[in-house]
Design an enzyme around this catalytic site. Structure first.
Site, mmCIF file in Angstrom:
data_model
loop_
_atom_site.group_PDB
_atom_site.id
_atom_site.type_symbol
_atom_site.label_atom_id
_atom_site.label_comp_id
_atom_site.label_asym_id
_atom_site.label_seq_id
_atom_site.Cartn_x
_atom_site.Cartn_y
_atom_site.Cartn_z
ATOM 1 N N PRO A 104 -17.843 -4.486 10.890
ATOM 2 C CA PRO A 104 -17.420 -4.825 12.242
ATOM 3 C C PRO A 104 -16.708 -3.545 12.921
ATOM 4 N N ALA A 162 7.202 -5.180 5.078
ATOM 5 C CA ALA A 162 6.906 -6.023 6.513
ATOM 6 C C ALA A 162 5.577 -6.637 6.393
ATOM 7 N N LYS A 180 8.714 -9.389 -2.242
ATOM 8 C CA LYS A 180 8.617 -10.935 -2.145
ATOM 9 C C LYS A 180 7.224 -11.289 -2.607
ATOM 10 N N PHE A 213 0.939 -1.204 0.054
ATOM 11 C CA PHE A 213 -0.002 -0.215 0.214
ATOM 12 C C PHE A 213 0.766 1.253 0.077
ATOM 13 N N THR A 263 6.469 2.584 12.570
ATOM 14 C CA THR A 263 4.933 2.884 13.146
ATOM 15 C C THR A 263 4.858 3.624 14.406
ATOM 16 N N ASP A 264 3.859 4.119 14.333
ATOM 17 C CA ASP A 264 3.680 5.104 15.799
ATOM 18 C C ASP A 264 3.168 3.825 16.871
ATOM 19 N N GLU A 265 2.974 2.812 16.364
ATOM 20 C CA GLU A 265 2.420 1.651 17.339
ATOM 21 C C GLU A 265 3.410 1.396 18.294
ATOM 22 N N LYS A 285 7.781 -4.475 15.218
ATOM 23 C CA LYS A 285 8.225 -3.215 14.412
ATOM 24 C C LYS A 285 9.611 -2.392 15.495
ATOM 25 N N ASN A 327 -12.921 5.262 15.928
ATOM 26 C CA ASN A 327 -13.198 4.301 14.961
ATOM 27 C C ASN A 327 -14.684 4.388 14.523
ATOM 28 N N ASP A 357 -13.820 -7.277 21.011
ATOM 29 C CA ASP A 357 -12.419 -6.533 20.748
ATOM 30 C C ASP A 357 -11.521 -7.161 20.496
ATOM 31 N N TYR A 391 2.844 -7.435 16.321
ATOM 32 C CA TYR A 391 3.199 -6.717 14.976
ATOM 33 C C TYR A 391 4.057 -5.453 15.639
HETATM 34 P P1 NAD Z 1 1.609 -3.584 3.435
HETATM 35 O O1 NAD Z 1 1.271 -4.812 4.149
HETATM 36 O O2 NAD Z 1 0.629 -3.132 2.281
HETATM 37 O O3 NAD Z 1 2.760 -3.973 2.147
HETATM 38 C C1 NAD Z 1 3.943 -4.640 2.482
HETATM 39 C C2 NAD Z 1 4.586 -5.169 1.673
HETATM 40 O O4 NAD Z 1 5.781 -5.850 1.780
HETATM 41 C C3 NAD Z 1 3.914 -6.022 0.477
HETATM 42 O O5 NAD Z 1 3.997 -5.556 -0.754
HETATM 43 C C4 NAD Z 1 4.830 -7.217 0.725
HETATM 44 O O6 NAD Z 1 4.725 -8.099 -0.427
HETATM 45 C C5 NAD Z 1 6.287 -6.832 1.046
HETATM 46 N N1 NAD Z 1 6.795 -7.845 1.847
HETATM 47 C C6 NAD Z 1 6.234 -8.510 3.076
HETATM 48 N N2 NAD Z 1 7.157 -9.569 3.245
HETATM 49 C C7 NAD Z 1 8.304 -9.350 2.623
HETATM 50 C C8 NAD Z 1 9.775 -10.120 2.555
HETATM 51 N N3 NAD Z 1 10.068 -10.879 3.542
HETATM 52 N N4 NAD Z 1 10.293 -9.672 1.404
HETATM 53 C C9 NAD Z 1 10.194 -8.860 0.596
HETATM 54 N N5 NAD Z 1 8.809 -8.130 0.705
HETATM 55 C C10 NAD Z 1 8.086 -8.410 1.665
HETATM 56 O O7 NAD Z 1 2.114 -2.670 4.397
HETATM 57 P P2 NAD Z 1 1.761 -1.081 4.157
HETATM 58 O O8 NAD Z 1 0.661 -0.824 4.909
HETATM 59 O O9 NAD Z 1 2.194 -0.451 2.893
HETATM 60 O O10 NAD Z 1 3.029 -0.536 5.160
HETATM 61 C C11 NAD Z 1 4.356 -0.306 4.520
HETATM 62 C C12 NAD Z 1 5.546 -0.199 5.947
HETATM 63 O O11 NAD Z 1 4.913 1.082 6.480
HETATM 64 C C13 NAD Z 1 5.347 -1.164 6.871
HETATM 65 O O12 NAD Z 1 6.841 -1.177 7.257
HETATM 66 C C14 NAD Z 1 4.546 -0.794 8.040
HETATM 67 O O13 NAD Z 1 4.896 -1.259 9.441
HETATM 68 C C15 NAD Z 1 4.708 0.749 7.984
HETATM 69 N N6 NAD Z 1 3.644 1.628 8.438
HETATM 70 C C16 NAD Z 1 2.323 1.319 8.102
HETATM 71 C C17 NAD Z 1 1.147 2.038 8.224
HETATM 72 C C18 NAD Z 1 -0.004 1.872 7.801
HETATM 73 O O14 NAD Z 1 -1.233 2.572 8.235
HETATM 74 N N7 NAD Z 1 -0.395 1.187 6.977
HETATM 75 C C19 NAD Z 1 1.381 3.215 9.156
HETATM 76 C C20 NAD Z 1 2.786 3.421 9.624
HETATM 77 C C21 NAD Z 1 3.840 2.726 9.255
HETATM 78 O O1 DAU Z 2 -0.682 3.367 13.509
HETATM 79 C C1 DAU Z 2 -0.225 2.695 12.516
HETATM 80 C C2 DAU Z 2 -0.762 1.420 12.264
HETATM 81 O O2 DAU Z 2 -1.770 1.746 11.435
HETATM 82 C C3 DAU Z 2 0.227 0.736 11.218
HETATM 83 O O3 DAU Z 2 1.550 0.634 11.922
HETATM 84 C C4 DAU Z 2 -0.120 -0.677 10.747
HETATM 85 O O4 DAU Z 2 0.480 -1.116 9.659
HETATM 86 C C5 DAU Z 2 -1.655 -0.349 10.262
HETATM 87 O O5 DAU Z 2 -2.371 -1.590 9.811
HETATM 88 C C6 DAU Z 2 -2.621 0.526 11.187
HETATM 89 O O6 DAU Z 2 -2.947 -0.421 12.396
HETATM 90 P P1 DAU Z 2 -4.399 -0.636 12.965
HETATM 91 O O7 DAU Z 2 -4.609 -1.859 13.683
HETATM 92 O O8 DAU Z 2 -4.562 0.885 13.719
HETATM 93 O O9 DAU Z 2 -5.123 -0.483 11.590
HETATM 94 P P2 DAU Z 2 -6.568 -1.193 11.241
HETATM 95 O O10 DAU Z 2 -7.019 -0.597 10.093
HETATM 96 O O11 DAU Z 2 -6.384 -2.691 11.426
HETATM 97 O O12 DAU Z 2 -7.525 -0.765 12.481
HETATM 98 C C7 DAU Z 2 -7.726 0.432 12.673
HETATM 99 C C8 DAU Z 2 -8.780 0.605 13.835
HETATM 100 O O13 DAU Z 2 -10.128 0.138 13.545
HETATM 101 C C9 DAU Z 2 -8.249 -0.242 15.031
HETATM 102 O O14 DAU Z 2 -8.662 0.520 16.398
HETATM 103 C C10 DAU Z 2 -8.894 -1.560 15.026
HETATM 104 C C11 DAU Z 2 -10.334 -1.187 14.406
HETATM 105 N N1 DAU Z 2 -10.949 -2.162 13.492
HETATM 106 C C12 DAU Z 2 -10.139 -2.445 12.538
HETATM 107 C C13 DAU Z 2 -10.850 -3.243 11.898
HETATM 108 C C14 DAU Z 2 -10.241 -3.942 10.485
HETATM 109 C C15 DAU Z 2 -12.497 -2.350 13.472
HETATM 110 O O15 DAU Z 2 -13.006 -1.735 14.544
HETATM 111 N N2 DAU Z 2 -13.052 -3.066 12.689
HETATM 112 C C16 DAU Z 2 -12.261 -3.806 11.826
HETATM 113 O O16 DAU Z 2 -12.769 -4.628 11.195
#
Ligand code: NAD
Ligand code: DAU
Length: 355
Positions: free
Chosen positions: A214, A82, A33, A11, A133-135, A163, A258, A290, A159
């Site tokens: 959900p 990741a 990958k 993404f 991530t902020d997590e 990280k 949420n 939850d 997770y």
């Molecule tokens: P994503 O799950 O959409 O994409 C992860 C990508 O990494 C995929 O294309 C996957 O094929 C690749 N990958 C996984 N394992 C691999 C491996 N062993 N070798 C090579 N490629 C591999 O993730 P995202 O949401 O785009 O997040 C990207 C990065 O940003 C992550 O490090 C995540 O921790 C961080 N991040 C995400 C968010 C968020 O809200 N999505 C917020 C803050 C930080």
């Molecule tokens: O804060 C950064 C993080 O944000 C990234 O590091 C992660 O990669 C990314 O997945 C995201 O994590 P969250 O767990 O916050 O995202 P998610 O979309 O899974 O959930 C957002 C919030 O919504 C969380 O409080 C859980 C809730 N949730 C999620 C799902 C999938 C629901 O209530 N229902 C759902 O079905």
């Protein structure tokens, strides 16, 4: 400049690749990958571009990564690959340790070997940007406190613990070996091309199809939302201009519960595509058990990157959410195959499945 991006078929990684090649005319080597979360269709806008190349490669294979570095000779690495979904980390933590911890270790070792062999300007200007991530900071109370770069780490889920571990490795490689690293910790991203297991695309598509929406617990957990294209711009700014050894918090200054997010999606869709029977999509909201260990609130103080590097989020959540919903409505050829393959109706994150 040539940048090696890991996880560029995901993404955020695909948004970074589209921004680097499409907007900035920089060369990109994408190493991915192609796990379940990857989608090469997200790279269609740049796939045939002469500045773009792709390697299907696991980051855990240090020798293979070193080979790519030595042949492609990038000026910087942006490490995004990741496992990223919290619910999956509860159901099966092992792959999170493998990819996020061991994979980052392999990337650091390959980068160190490559960097030591560089000379002159190439060596001085090389950067390893670790995208986190902020997590890692854990759980905030329902008050006005914010995550700072100096906030102590307190990860809650497999997770976020994986990280946090990778962040520590990256800092150690800087401290001990002098590897020129920079880190960023970002809040929740949303926008086009997000895999529909995350809250916003999942709820958008379920609402469109009249399925239950959900909401975990009472829906009062708070996240700080940032549009993925704003994050991509922040990441490139940090990779190219961030100070060595520093970390930068990135966020949208945009806290929402949420439930408020889910209701906003319902209301947007009701306006854009009213249901045939005239009922409101809010009626599909279903409160479910939850997420175990669910962090209450995340909120980022992004004043460091704003003051030092001049980056700031460019759009409001309301604008970004409207654009995102319109994108999913207009691009069903992107998400329909994913939903057909992956949507089982079974909720993730119960911890009930064996790793
Ligand atoms: P994503 O799950 O959409 O994409 C992860 C990508 O990494 C995929 O294309 C996957 O094929 C690749 N990958 C996984 N394992 C691999 C491996 N062993 N070798 C090579 N490629 C591999 O993730 P995202 O949401 O785009 O997040 C990207 C990065 O940003 C992550 O490090 C995540 O921790 C961080 N991040 C995400 C968010 C968020 O809200 N999505 C917020 C803050 C930080
Ligand atoms: O804060 C950064 C993080 O944000 C990234 O590091 C992660 O990669 C990314 O997945 C995201 O994590 P969250 O767990 O916050 O995202 P998610 O979309 O899974 O959930 C957002 C919030 O919504 C969380 O409080 C859980 C809730 N949730 C999620 C799902 C999938 C629901 O209530 N229902 C759902 O079905």
């Amino acid at each position: 400049m040539k940048i090696l991006v890991t996880g560029g078929a995901g993404f955020i990684g695909s948004a970074v690749c589209r921004h680097l090649v499409g907007d900035l005319a920089m060369a990109v080597v994408n190493v991915d990958k192609l796990t379940y979360a990857a989608n090469l269709d997200s790279l269609k806008p740049i796939a045939g571009h002469p500045l773009y190349s792709f390697y299907k490669q696991d980051i855990c294979d240090r020798e293979a990564i070193l080979g790519i570095l030595q042949s492609e000779k990038p000026d910087a690495i942006m490490h995004l690959a990741a496992e990223s979904h919290v619910d999956r980390s509860i159901d099966g933590p092992a792959i999170f340790i493998e990819t996020n911890v061991m994979g980052t270790y392999a990337m650091l070792e390959a980068a160190r070997t490559y960097w030591i062999e560089l000379e002159g300007t190439a060596r001085n200007s090389f950067r390893f940007h670790h995208v986190s991530t902020d997590e890692v900071f854990g759980d905030l109370p329902f008050d006005d406190s914010l995550f700072l770069e100096t906030t102590p780490y307190a990860p809650s889920s497999p997770y976020s613990a994986s990280k946090a571990s990778s962040d520590h490795l990256v800092r150690a490689w800087n401290h001990t070996f002098g590897l020129p690293v920079v880190l960023s910790n970002c809040s929740n991203n949303y926008g086009p091309y997000q895999f529909p297991e995350k809250l916003i695309p999942l709820v958008t598509l379920n609402a469109l199809e009249g399925r239950p929406l959900p909401v975990y617990g009472k829906g009062d957990n708070v996240r700080d939302w940032l549009h993925v294209e704003d994050h991509a711009k922040a990441l490139v700014t940090i990779a190219t201009r961030g100070r060595i050894g520093e970390s930068y918090n990135v966020g949208g200054r945009c806290e929402r519960t949420n439930l408020a997010v889910v209701e906003a999606i319902c209301d947007h869709l009701d306006k854009q595509v009213p249901r045939e029977d005239g009922t409101q999509r809010r009626s599909l909201i279903t409160f479910v058990t939850d997420r175990p260990g669910h962090d209450r609130r995340y909120a980022i103080d992004c004043s460091k990157i704003e003051a030092e590097l001049g980056w700031t989020p460019s759009r409001t959540f309301e604008e970004g959410l409207a654009d995102t919903i319109s994108w999913y409505l207009a691009n069903d050829e992107w998400w329909r195959p994913i939903r057909a393959k992956n949507y089982s109706g079974q909720r993730l994150g119960t911890g009930s499945k064996k790793p």
